[in-house]
Design an enzyme around this catalytic site. Structure first.
Site, PDB file in Angstrom:
ATOM      1  N   HIS A 164       0.817  -1.220   0.000  1.00 61.93           N
ATOM      2  CA  HIS A 164       0.000   0.000   0.000  1.00 61.93           C
ATOM      3  C   HIS A 164       0.849   1.267   0.000  1.00 61.93           C
ATOM      4  O   HIS A 164       0.326   2.361  -0.245  1.00 61.93           O
ATOM      5  CB  HIS A 164      -0.985  -0.008   1.178  1.00 61.93           C
ATOM      6  CG  HIS A 164      -0.375   0.274   2.521  1.00 61.93           C
ATOM      7  ND1 HIS A 164      -0.060  -0.717   3.430  1.00 61.93           N
ATOM      8  CD2 HIS A 164      -0.042   1.441   3.114  1.00 61.93           C
ATOM      9  CE1 HIS A 164       0.436  -0.167   4.522  1.00 61.93           C
ATOM     10  NE2 HIS A 164       0.465   1.144   4.353  1.00 61.93           N
ATOM     11  N   ASP A 229     -10.734  -8.201   2.437  1.00 65.38           N
ATOM     12  CA  ASP A 229     -10.364  -9.324   3.289  1.00 65.38           C
ATOM     13  C   ASP A 229      -9.248 -10.172   2.689  1.00 65.38           C
ATOM     14  O   ASP A 229      -8.429 -10.731   3.407  1.00 65.38           O
ATOM     15  CB  ASP A 229     -11.583 -10.194   3.597  1.00 65.38           C
ATOM     16  CG  ASP A 229     -12.329 -10.625   2.343  1.00 65.38           C
ATOM     17  OD1 ASP A 229     -12.218  -9.934   1.329  1.00 65.38           O
ATOM     18  OD2 ASP A 229     -13.032 -11.645   2.394  1.00 65.38           O
ATOM     19  N   SER A 305       4.468   1.749   8.498  1.00 66.93           N
ATOM     20  CA  SER A 305       4.019   0.740   7.534  1.00 66.93           C
ATOM     21  C   SER A 305       5.166   0.315   6.634  1.00 66.93           C
ATOM     22  O   SER A 305       5.930   1.149   6.146  1.00 66.93           O
ATOM     23  CB  SER A 305       2.898   1.303   6.662  1.00 66.93           C
ATOM     24  OG  SER A 305       1.745   1.548   7.415  1.00 66.93           O
TER      25      SER A 305
END
Length: 372
Positions: A164, A229, A305
């Site tokens: 991401h 998910d 992250s």
């Protein structure tokens, strides 16, 4: 292709040999991993690079949700492990892969969310100051991405991070084409040669030296899943630098079950953006796990992250202690635990399949990727 039995072999393709209970050292398991090889490569249109970089990721599925999810089919797994490669000139390719099982065994399963609060009670993070720490292993393996995330050195020219940080699930983020990796170094005064810079308690001033990224690999499981998910399970990417970084790096390894981790605990360092310019180290216990994710409550903030989650265990074959990256810190999730909201920070586990893929991206030879 084959049915459920083949898929179970695929998901659990590792020979997990744990030490006997009389062996006092936490020991790296001996894994035999599957083989993942490119089958075909297709040129894609150049991306627009129009997505905003997000330092956190949201997923609507918690541990119980993941554990109850049906196993993906063999073709779905091949789809998720196919990948896009972005080059520095903006060109883009998609590579389909084949998966080959040469061994068997393993553990099993598969995070709901909301974001922001990532500090649990007392803030247990440690800022790392001074070149004696920052430039020494393992802290020296942590690097900063120009998109704002953290990465970890895993080879002479390769950095592991979160997908991401590069791609929002639909499009590549602004700055991904000219992505750079920053290495923290002492900021020397004019005329200083770097010797005995400071003996005081004052932290030394540091600066980033940047290296351009040559190409980036992102699994299709992230792009197709769009951080839902399934997508959360594939929130990892590998960056290849334009030149070697000349630092000691940390090897990747297959993530053992949480019960086999030393003290059930993990460690990682990152550039949390509430402490600009600081490298922040933390460790904590694993609270839950699925086949693809580790749930823990390590204190963290956006910017961490992409940090490499690691543990230190005994390497029996080499007769020494060794740290390995066993996961990639992804971000924060709010999870509904039996009607009670509970929040976790989530890391993507390096499973046997992911190990085989990432190792092949690094080495380009599956023969060098048979032991996880």
């Amino acid at each position: 292709m084959a049915g459920l039995s083949t898929l179970i072999l695929l998901l659990c393709a590792a020979k997990d040999v744990m030490p006997s209970s009389s062996h006092w050292k936490p020991t790296w398991p001996s894994y035999r991993v599957p083989v993942i090889l490119p089958q075909s490569t297709l040129n894609l249109d150049k991306p627009q690079f129009d997505a905003e970089a997000r330092l956190e990721v949201v997923s609507p599925c918690g541990p119980a949700c993941h554990k109850s999810s049906p196993l993906p089919t063999y073709e779905e797994v091949k789809n998720y492990l196919s990948y896009e490669t972005l080059y520095a000139n903006g060109s883009l390719t998609e590579t389909e892969v084949g998966i080959y099982i040469l061994s068997n065994s393993g553990d099993g399963s598969r995070g709901k969310s909301r974001t922001k609060r990532q500090i649990y009670g007392y803030d247990s993070r440690f800022s790392i100051f001074g070149k004696d720490f920052l430039l020494n292993y393992p802290f020296s393996t942590s690097v900063k991405l120009s998109t704002g995330c953290t990465g970890t050195l895993v080879a002479e020219k390769h950095v592991l991070t979160a997908a991401h940080c590069i791609h929002d699930g639909k499009s590549y983020v602004k700055g991904a084409q000219k992505l750079r990796v920053g290495f923290l170094k002492p900021k020397l005064k004019d005329g200083s040669k770097g010797a005995n810079i400071t003996s005081s308690a004052m932290p030394e001033k540091m600066k980033f030296q940047w290296i351009r990224v040559k190409r980036t690999h992102v699994p299709k499981g992230w792009i197709k899943g769009n951080a839902n998910d399934i997508g959360m399970d594939y929130d990892y990417a590998l960056l290849e630098l334009k030149k070697p970084h000349k630092r000691k790096f940390m090897k990747i390894g297959v993530s053992p079950p949480a019960r086999h981790l030393p003290g059930g605990r993990i460690h990682f360092s990152g550039y949390d953006n509430d402490r600009p310019g600081n490298l922040v180290y933390r460790f904590c216990d694993v609270k839950d796990e699925t086949y693809d994710l580790l749930y823990q409550q390590c204190d963290a903030q956006p910017g961490a992250s992409g940090s490499g989650v690691y543990v230190r265990m005994w390497k029996r074959q080499n007769h020494k202690w060794e740290r390995k990256i066993i996961g990639i810190f992804s971000g924060h999730q709010w999870v509904d635990m039996n009607g009670t909201p509970q929040d976790f920070n989530v890391a993507v586990r390096i499973t046997p399949l992911k190990y085989a893929q990432i190792c092949y991206w690094i080495k380009g030879n599956y023969l060098d990727c048979r032991e996880g």
